[in-house]
Write a protein that holds these residues in place. Structure first.
Motif, short mmCIF file in Angstrom:
data_model
loop_
_atom_site.label_atom_id
_atom_site.label_comp_id
_atom_site.label_asym_id
_atom_site.label_seq_id
_atom_site.Cartn_x
_atom_site.Cartn_y
_atom_site.Cartn_z
N ALA A 231 50.05 -6.33 21.16
CA ALA A 231 48.68 -6.12 20.69
C ALA A 231 47.86 -5.62 21.87
N ARG A 232 46.95 -4.67 21.60
CA ARG A 232 46.16 -4.06 22.68
C ARG A 232 44.70 -3.94 22.29
N VAL A 233 43.83 -4.30 23.23
CA VAL A 233 42.39 -4.11 23.06
C VAL A 233 41.87 -3.33 24.26
N TRP A 234 41.19 -2.24 24.02
CA TRP A 234 40.67 -1.44 25.12
C TRP A 234 39.55 -2.20 25.83
N VAL A 235 39.64 -2.28 27.17
CA VAL A 235 38.60 -2.96 27.95
C VAL A 235 38.03 -2.07 29.05
N GLY A 236 38.69 -0.95 29.38
CA GLY A 236 38.21 -0.06 30.43
C GLY A 236 38.99 -0.25 31.72
N ASP A 237 39.00 0.79 32.54
CA ASP A 237 39.78 0.69 33.77
C ASP A 237 39.08 1.31 34.99
N TYR A 238 37.76 1.45 34.94
CA TYR A 238 37.03 2.01 36.07
C TYR A 238 36.00 1.01 36.57
N TYR A 239 36.23 0.48 37.76
CA TYR A 239 35.36 -0.56 38.29
C TYR A 239 33.94 -0.08 38.58
N GLU A 240 33.78 1.26 38.72
CA GLU A 240 32.44 1.73 39.05
C GLU A 240 31.50 1.72 37.84
N TYR A 241 32.04 1.52 36.66
CA TYR A 241 31.18 1.45 35.48
C TYR A 241 30.41 0.14 35.49
N ASP A 242 29.10 0.20 35.36
CA ASP A 242 28.28 -1.01 35.34
C ASP A 242 28.45 -1.77 34.03
N ALA A 243 28.30 -1.08 32.92
CA ALA A 243 28.39 -1.72 31.61
C ALA A 243 29.64 -1.23 30.89
N CYS A 244 30.14 -2.04 30.00
CA CYS A 244 31.31 -1.65 29.23
C CYS A 244 31.29 -2.43 27.92
N GLU A 245 32.23 -2.13 27.04
CA GLU A 245 32.32 -2.88 25.81
C GLU A 245 33.77 -2.90 25.33
N THR A 246 34.08 -3.91 24.53
CA THR A 246 35.43 -4.02 24.00
C THR A 246 35.67 -2.89 23.00
N GLY A 247 36.91 -2.42 22.99
CA GLY A 247 37.27 -1.33 22.10
C GLY A 247 38.03 -1.81 20.89
N ALA A 248 38.72 -0.90 20.25
CA ALA A 248 39.46 -1.21 19.03
C ALA A 248 40.76 -1.96 19.36
N LEU A 249 41.27 -2.65 18.38
CA LEU A 249 42.53 -3.37 18.48
C LEU A 249 43.62 -2.55 17.80
N SER A 250 44.77 -2.46 18.47
CA SER A 250 45.91 -1.76 17.87
C SER A 250 47.19 -2.47 18.30
N TRP A 251 48.29 -2.07 17.71
CA TRP A 251 49.58 -2.67 18.02
C TRP A 251 50.60 -1.57 18.29
N THR A 252 51.50 -1.82 19.22
CA THR A 252 52.58 -0.88 19.50
C THR A 252 53.92 -1.56 19.24
N GLY A 253 54.90 -0.74 18.87
CA GLY A 253 56.23 -1.25 18.59
C GLY A 253 57.11 -1.28 19.82
N PRO A 254 58.40 -1.60 19.65
CA PRO A 254 59.33 -1.66 20.79
C PRO A 254 59.44 -0.34 21.55
N ASP A 255 59.17 0.77 20.85
CA ASP A 255 59.25 2.09 21.50
C ASP A 255 57.94 2.49 22.16
N GLY A 256 56.93 1.63 22.10
CA GLY A 256 55.64 1.94 22.73
C GLY A 256 54.71 2.75 21.86
N LYS A 257 55.16 3.15 20.67
CA LYS A 257 54.32 3.96 19.78
C LYS A 257 53.40 3.05 18.97
N VAL A 258 52.19 3.56 18.71
CA VAL A 258 51.21 2.79 17.93
C VAL A 258 51.71 2.61 16.51
N LEU A 259 51.60 1.38 15.99
CA LEU A 259 52.08 1.07 14.65
C LEU A 259 50.98 1.29 13.61
#
Length: 291
Positions: A231-259
């Motif tokens: 299960a994956r929720v986008w949270v951001g990956d750039y420390y220089e951003y002051d504000a951020c917000e939670t993103g959408a939830l998705s799931w990936t399978g054993p092959d890494g592809k989004v289900l």
């Protein structure tokens, strides 16, 4: 609580029921704290190290039992019997709802014996024995009679160390829910948009809740039907951003592809939604700091 001689002057130290080192003087009078002159005493040091080890051991027991539940892993009954004598393991396993090999609910785990099998209290309140070679600790979303089990647990005065019966669960919408239909698409946005004043606050919340962050996503491994999902929720990956917000939830399978959402199983759905809800709950509200 066994007292042990420590240092000169007749002092004695021991571990209290909470695992704290306590001390008494030669007259047997309990002291408010261990005298500073005993801090480096080998006996005191050894007891404090033992306390740390016991705490870490209990955490590992709890984490292992929760992993068995979340990943729907079969547990050999012999393993439960072998660890039952360990007080930490017994506290963690006691009163968990377990099923037999056929998947039917057997009852609340109360004991384990190599010869007689596992002792349980069934839903009729009777003590029964389970002799199956393997058991399962089902995730609560898989328990059809979850409400009944919760009510019975209250009657029995059950307190679970592992969050099982009282774990929050989310059910994937299906045709039975007021015409909602089987979910389509690949993302759930129910808990998206939770704003944080700083990215580091959101990343800190991920760490406190035990979620790893990889590639800008908070990730949670889940095993569903023997398949490794994430299960994956986008949270951001750039420390220089002051504000951020939670993103959408998705799931990936054993092959890494989004289900597609329709292919996400009940445990993966519930645990993914639980993670998304927990991250959303820490958002900044009306200018307050994130919780």
């Amino acid at each position: 609580m066994a007292w042990v001689e420590a240092g000169a002057g007749g002092y004695q130290v021991a571990l209290d029921p909470e695992g704290k080192v306590v001390c008494r003087n030669a007259a047997g009078r309990p002291l408010k704290a261990v005298p500073s002159k005993l801090n480096d005493d080998p006996v005191v040091t050894g007891l404090r190290q033992l306390t740390e080890w016991l705490a870490a051991h209990r955490r590992r027991c709890l984490e292992d039992a929760e992993r068995w539940m979340v990943r729907s892993l079969p547990v050999p009954a012999a393993v439960v019997t072998a660890v039952w004598a360990d007080e930490a393991w017994q506290e963690v396993l006691r009163d968990l709802v377990v099923t037999g090999a056929d998947g039917s609910v057997a009852g609340f785990l109360r004991g384990a014996d190599a010869e007689r099998g596992l002792g349980l209290v069934d839903l009729d309140g009777d003590t029964v024995r389970l002799t199956d070679g393997e058991i399962r600790i089902p995730h609560p979303v898989l328990l059809d009679d979850l409400d009944e089990l919760r009510e019975f647990a209250v009657e029995l005065g059950v307190t679970q160390q592992v969050q099982q019966l009282y774990r929050e669960v989310w059910y994937r919408p299906d045709d039975a829910e007021a015409g909602a239909g089987t979910p389509t698409g690949t993302e759930v946005t129910t808990y998206a948009g939770g704003r944080y004043k700083e990215l580091r606050e959101l990343l800190g919340r991920c760490a406190r809740l035990g979620y790893r962050v990889r590639g800008g996503h908070a990730v949670l491994p889940v095993v569903e039907g023997g398949a490794a999902l994430e299960a994956r929720v986008w949270v951001g990956d750039y420390y220089e951003y002051d504000a951020c917000e939670t993103g959408a939830l998705s799931w990936t399978g054993p092959d890494g592809k989004v289900l597609p959402l329709a292919h996400v199983g009940p445990v993966a759905w519930s645990e993914g939604m639980r993670m998304a809800a927990a991250l959303h709950a820490g958002r900044t509200i009306d200018g307050e700091e994130a919780a």
